[in-house]
Design a protein around this motif. Structure first.
Motif, PDB file in Angstrom:
ATOM      1  N   SER A  76       0.817  -1.217   0.000  1.00  0.00           N
ATOM      2  CA  SER A  76       0.000   0.000   0.000  1.00  0.00           C
ATOM      3  C   SER A  76       0.848   1.264   0.000  1.00  0.00           C
ATOM      4  CB  SER A  76      -0.966   0.006   1.191  1.00  0.00           C
ATOM      5  OG  SER A  76      -0.277  -0.067   2.422  1.00  0.00           O
ATOM      6  N   VAL A  77       1.969   1.274   0.698  1.00  0.00           N
ATOM      7  CA  VAL A  77       2.793   2.485   0.713  1.00  0.00           C
ATOM      8  C   VAL A  77       3.394   2.721  -0.670  1.00  0.00           C
ATOM      9  CG1 VAL A  77       5.044   1.540   1.447  1.00  0.00           C
ATOM     10  CG2 VAL A  77       4.381   3.833   2.140  1.00  0.00           C
ATOM     11  N   GLU A  78       3.771   1.640  -1.358  1.00  0.00           N
ATOM     12  CA  GLU A  78       4.294   1.777  -2.719  1.00  0.00           C
ATOM     13  C   GLU A  78       3.212   2.281  -3.666  1.00  0.00           C
ATOM     14  OE1 GLU A  78       7.374   1.395  -3.538  1.00  0.00           O
ATOM     15  OE2 GLU A  78       8.219   0.337  -1.803  1.00  0.00           O
ATOM     16  N   SER A  79       1.992   1.775  -3.498  1.00  0.00           N
ATOM     17  CA  SER A  79       0.885   2.173  -4.373  1.00  0.00           C
ATOM     18  C   SER A  79       0.519   3.633  -4.180  1.00  0.00           C
ATOM     19  CB  SER A  79      -0.329   1.280  -4.120  1.00  0.00           C
ATOM     20  OG  SER A  79      -1.402   1.637  -4.955  1.00  0.00           O
ATOM     21  N   VAL A  80       0.451   4.084  -2.919  1.00  0.00           N
ATOM     22  CA  VAL A  80       0.104   5.481  -2.656  1.00  0.00           C
ATOM     23  C   VAL A  80       1.176   6.410  -3.217  1.00  0.00           C
ATOM     24  CG1 VAL A  80      -0.290   7.211  -0.853  1.00  0.00           C
ATOM     25  CG2 VAL A  80      -1.304   4.948  -0.633  1.00  0.00           C
ATOM     26  N   ALA A  81       2.432   6.053  -3.036  1.00  0.00           N
ATOM     27  CA  ALA A  81       3.518   6.879  -3.569  1.00  0.00           C
ATOM     28  C   ALA A  81       3.419   6.989  -5.084  1.00  0.00           C
ATOM     29  CB  ALA A  81       4.866   6.297  -3.161  1.00  0.00           C
ATOM     30  N   GLU A  82       3.122   5.879  -5.746  1.00  0.00           N
ATOM     31  CA  GLU A  82       3.003   5.889  -7.204  1.00  0.00           C
ATOM     32  C   GLU A  82       1.826   6.755  -7.658  1.00  0.00           C
ATOM     33  OE1 GLU A  82       2.298   2.640 -10.799  1.00  0.00           O
ATOM     34  OE2 GLU A  82       3.111   1.972  -8.870  1.00  0.00           O
ATOM     35  N   LYS A  83       0.704   6.646  -6.972  1.00  0.00           N
ATOM     36  CA  LYS A  83      -0.473   7.437  -7.340  1.00  0.00           C
ATOM     37  C   LYS A  83      -0.234   8.928  -7.113  1.00  0.00           C
ATOM     38  CE  LYS A  83      -3.807   3.718  -6.546  1.00  0.00           C
ATOM     39  NZ  LYS A  83      -4.889   3.178  -5.694  1.00  0.00           N
ATOM     40  N   GLY A 307       4.017   6.285   7.129  1.00  0.00           N
ATOM     41  CA  GLY A 307       3.761   5.296   6.089  1.00  0.00           C
ATOM     42  C   GLY A 307       3.262   3.968   6.607  1.00  0.00           C
ATOM     43  N   ASN A 308       2.597   3.968   7.767  1.00  0.00           N
ATOM     44  CA  ASN A 308       2.150   2.681   8.335  1.00  0.00           C
ATOM     45  C   ASN A 308       1.110   2.022   7.434  1.00  0.00           C
ATOM     46  OD1 ASN A 308      -0.763   2.908   9.620  1.00  0.00           O
ATOM     47  ND2 ASN A 308       0.271   4.865  10.019  1.00  0.00           N
ATOM     48  N   PRO A 309       1.026   0.696   7.449  1.00  0.00           N
ATOM     49  CA  PRO A 309       0.181  -0.017   6.490  1.00  0.00           C
ATOM     50  C   PRO A 309      -1.302   0.325   6.570  1.00  0.00           C
ATOM     51  CG  PRO A 309       1.738  -1.522   7.521  1.00  0.00           C
ATOM     52  CD  PRO A 309       1.836  -0.230   8.267  1.00  0.00           C
ATOM     53  N   VAL A 310      -1.823   0.547   7.763  1.00  0.00           N
ATOM     54  CA  VAL A 310      -3.257   0.827   7.884  1.00  0.00           C
ATOM     55  C   VAL A 310      -3.590   2.184   7.272  1.00  0.00           C
ATOM     56  CG1 VAL A 310      -5.181   1.162   9.484  1.00  0.00           C
ATOM     57  CG2 VAL A 310      -3.528  -0.671   9.886  1.00  0.00           C
ATOM     58  N   SER A 311      -2.805   3.209   7.587  1.00  0.00           N
ATOM     59  CA  SER A 311      -3.070   4.532   7.026  1.00  0.00           C
ATOM     60  C   SER A 311      -2.869   4.546   5.520  1.00  0.00           C
ATOM     61  CB  SER A 311      -2.168   5.581   7.684  1.00  0.00           C
ATOM     62  OG  SER A 311      -2.536   5.793   9.029  1.00  0.00           O
ATOM     63  N   THR A 312      -1.826   3.875   5.032  1.00  0.00           N
ATOM     64  CA  THR A 312      -1.572   3.916   3.595  1.00  0.00           C
ATOM     65  C   THR A 312      -2.602   3.114   2.811  1.00  0.00           C
ATOM     66  OG1 THR A 312       0.102   2.176   3.880  1.00  0.00           O
ATOM     67  CG2 THR A 312       0.879   4.456   3.723  1.00  0.00           C
ATOM     68  N   VAL A 313      -3.124   2.035   3.364  1.00  0.00           N
ATOM     69  CA  VAL A 313      -4.147   1.296   2.629  1.00  0.00           C
ATOM     70  C   VAL A 313      -5.437   2.113   2.546  1.00  0.00           C
ATOM     71  CG1 VAL A 313      -5.268  -0.033   4.487  1.00  0.00           C
ATOM     72  CG2 VAL A 313      -5.007  -1.049   2.225  1.00  0.00           C
ATOM     73  N   VAL A 314      -5.717   2.907   3.575  1.00  0.00           N
ATOM     74  CA  VAL A 314      -6.867   3.811   3.515  1.00  0.00           C
ATOM     75  C   VAL A 314      -6.640   4.883   2.459  1.00  0.00           C
ATOM     76  CG1 VAL A 314      -8.162   5.568   4.784  1.00  0.00           C
ATOM     77  CG2 VAL A 314      -7.612   3.385   5.881  1.00  0.00           C
ATOM     78  N   ALA A 315      -5.460   5.500   2.475  1.00  0.00           N
ATOM     79  CA  ALA A 315      -5.141   6.526   1.473  1.00  0.00           C
ATOM     80  C   ALA A 315      -5.209   5.953   0.066  1.00  0.00           C
ATOM     81  CB  ALA A 315      -3.764   7.121   1.745  1.00  0.00           C
ATOM     82  N   ASP A 316      -4.748   4.731  -0.109  1.00  0.00           N
ATOM     83  CA  ASP A 316      -4.791   4.082  -1.415  1.00  0.00           C
ATOM     84  C   ASP A 316      -6.236   3.947  -1.898  1.00  0.00           C
ATOM     85  OD1 ASP A 316      -3.326   2.869  -3.531  1.00  0.00           O
ATOM     86  OD2 ASP A 316      -3.953   0.895  -2.814  1.00  0.00           O
ATOM     87  N   HIS A 317      -7.131   3.597  -0.997  1.00  0.00           N
ATOM     88  CA  HIS A 317      -8.555   3.479  -1.319  1.00  0.00           C
ATOM     89  C   HIS A 317      -9.150   4.849  -1.642  1.00  0.00           C
ATOM     90  CE1 HIS A 317     -12.628   1.764  -1.021  1.00  0.00           C
ATOM     91  NE2 HIS A 317     -12.946   2.823  -0.309  1.00  0.00           N
ATOM     92  N   VAL A 318      -8.777   5.852  -0.864  1.00  0.00           N
ATOM     93  CA  VAL A 318      -9.335   7.200  -1.023  1.00  0.00           C
ATOM     94  C   VAL A 318      -8.870   7.837  -2.333  1.00  0.00           C
ATOM     95  CG1 VAL A 318      -9.126   9.563  -0.114  1.00  0.00           C
ATOM     96  CG2 VAL A 318      -9.778   7.680   1.405  1.00  0.00           C
TER      97      VAL A 318
END
Length: 446
Positions: A76-83, A307-318
């Motif tokens: 998720s942290v990699e995905s959010v950074a890419e987006k 960059g914790n997994p829970v926050s980044t997976v939420v950001a990825d969804h948002v």
């Protein structure tokens, strides 16, 4: 304002207890519904109870709740950074994750310093800000801020960094067209840099559109084009604080895009998770990161939960919810809100009604001709806020925009999903509240 909670003390009677929320509505413990015309603090962009957030958060917590990003990565942290790299303008391709807007600005300040040290200019340390701007509560971000109400108690702890005047066209004294005024105001930065000595200045930080301190202020785009020129000419990094106005609040993905400039560093927060988890980011340009890497100068900075997994997976969804269709809706709903608030332009206590996207600033004045503000002790903004809340609408009041003490205003920044009925209800409550306060002050109402 900070709030302390104490075991056994009971609930603060000044704070309604919210037990449920949906779309643009908050629900109190006794079932009262309150329209959220501020999206919390311009945070809940996508509305309350966004579909799917709870599911992705729970699924991530069940698998991996925490790793140290100093040593590990997660999908998720990699995905959010890419987006984020794809969304942000120019070469802002590198994301540094932290937990709040204050930390994002703090990180940008430290990155600017690290960049200049890496390139052999260690005397560059000052960060120029603007009076009446607010960039965060941590000491570095607060030192760069010019919001005196938030600074005064902590002044002995803050670096004495220089400031220029705010980007505040309603109160500028410059002559000429809006473009000429904007250029003249921006050149205050050049004059200050030359006076301080360019070799001592690391960066300039600004909100491209005014946030809570002077809401919805946006000068002619020539202002920021001139700022960009000055920063490039004198070797400063331009830090854009888009913590409040990023992710579509202005009707564009980022406020800088509507102004035609690209900063070197961009602070993001709030809308990154739309209020569902604490996360923010500092976006850095290729030039900044490549300079650190080329000079073997690691960025010595970080926080435990960055960059914790829970926050980044939420950001990825948002982030997937921010689409051009949504930004078009923001622009349309902003226009509708402005139209509904139009009676305020005739109010004897409203000096200016300004809007950018789905953010509105209402500035209160004691005299419309002279633009003189109310005495802060009159508490106009707070009284309008209290009246609107009593009638079911939560807004965002503020003060000090004129001189750090005087200058009452109200910000409206509802969730992007606000519907037409809610817009009309917000406008009705705010116009009525302004009228009642004007009546109490012995003024003619609209």
């Amino acid at each position: 304002m900070g709030v302390f909670y104490k075991w056994g003390a009971g609930r603060n009677p000044d704070h309604p207890e919210i037990v449920d929320a949906y779309d643009s509505t908050l629900v109190t413990a006794d079932g009262t519904e309150i329209l959220d015309a501020a999206a919390g603090a311009a945070v809940v962009n996508l509305g309350h109870s966004l579909e799917g957030v709870g599911d992705v958060m729970a699924a991530q917590a069940d698998r991996v709740g925490y790793v140290s990003t100093s040593h590990f990565s997660t999908p998720s942290v990699e995905s959010v950074a890419e987006k984020l790299a794809a969304m942000t303008p120019g070469s802002l391709n590198h994301a540094f994750f932290v937990d709040s807007g204050s930390e994002a600005v703090e990180s940008a300040i430290k990155l600017a310093r690290a960049y200049h040290v890496a390139r052999g200019e260690p005397t560059r340390e000052a960060v120029i800000g603007r009076w009446n701007a607010y960039h965060g509560a941590t000491l570095g971000a607060l030192a760069a801020s010019g919001n005196t109400g938030r600074r005064t108690v902590y002044d002995p702890l803050l670096r004495d960094w220089p400031k220029i005047g705010p980007a505040y066209p309603y109160r500028w004294g410059h002559e000429g067209t809006p473009e000429e005024q904007a250029v003249a105001a921006a050149r205050e930065l050049e004059q200050l840099v030359r006076r301080e000595g360019p070799e001592t200045v690391a960066a300039f930080v600004a909100e491209p559109v005014g946030g809570a301190s002077i809401p919805a202020t946006r000068p002619h785009p020539a202002y920021y084009r001139e700022v960009r020129r000055i920063c490039s000419e004198y070797g400063l990094l331009f830090i854009a604080d888009e913590v409040m106005v990023g992710f579509g609040r202005t009707g564009e993905p980022f406020a800088c895009e509507g102004l035609g400039v690209v900063p070197d560093l961009m602070a993001l927060g709030k809308g990154l998770s739309a209020g569902y988890a604490p996360i923010s980011a500092t976006m850095a340009s290729d030039r900044v990161v490549e300079t650190l890497e080329a000079n073997d100068h690691p960025f010595q900075h970080g926080h435990t939960y960055s960059g914790n997994p829970v926050s980044t997976v939420v950001a990825d969804h948002v982030l997937d919810r921010y689409t051009e269709d949504l930004f078009a809706a923001v622009r349309r709903r902003g226009r509708r809100l402005e139209t509904a608030l139009e009676p305020l332009t005739e109010s004897p206590i409203v000096g200016e009604l300004r809007r950018v996207g789905l953010q509105v600033g209402i500035e209160f004045v004691a005299d419309r001709e002279t633009r003189a503000p109310f005495d802060p002790d009159v508490g106009v903004a707070r009284r309008v806020y209290d009246d609107a809340l009593a009638n079911g609408v939560y807004t965002y009041p503020g003060g000090g925009s004129v001189d750090g003490q005087a200058g009452d205003h109200l910000m409206l920044s509802p969730p992007f999903v606000v519907d037409d009925d809610a817009i009309e209800a917000i406008a009705d409550a705010v116009v009525s509240a302004v009228n009642r306060v004007a009546d109490a002050e012995g003024r003619r109402t609209v």
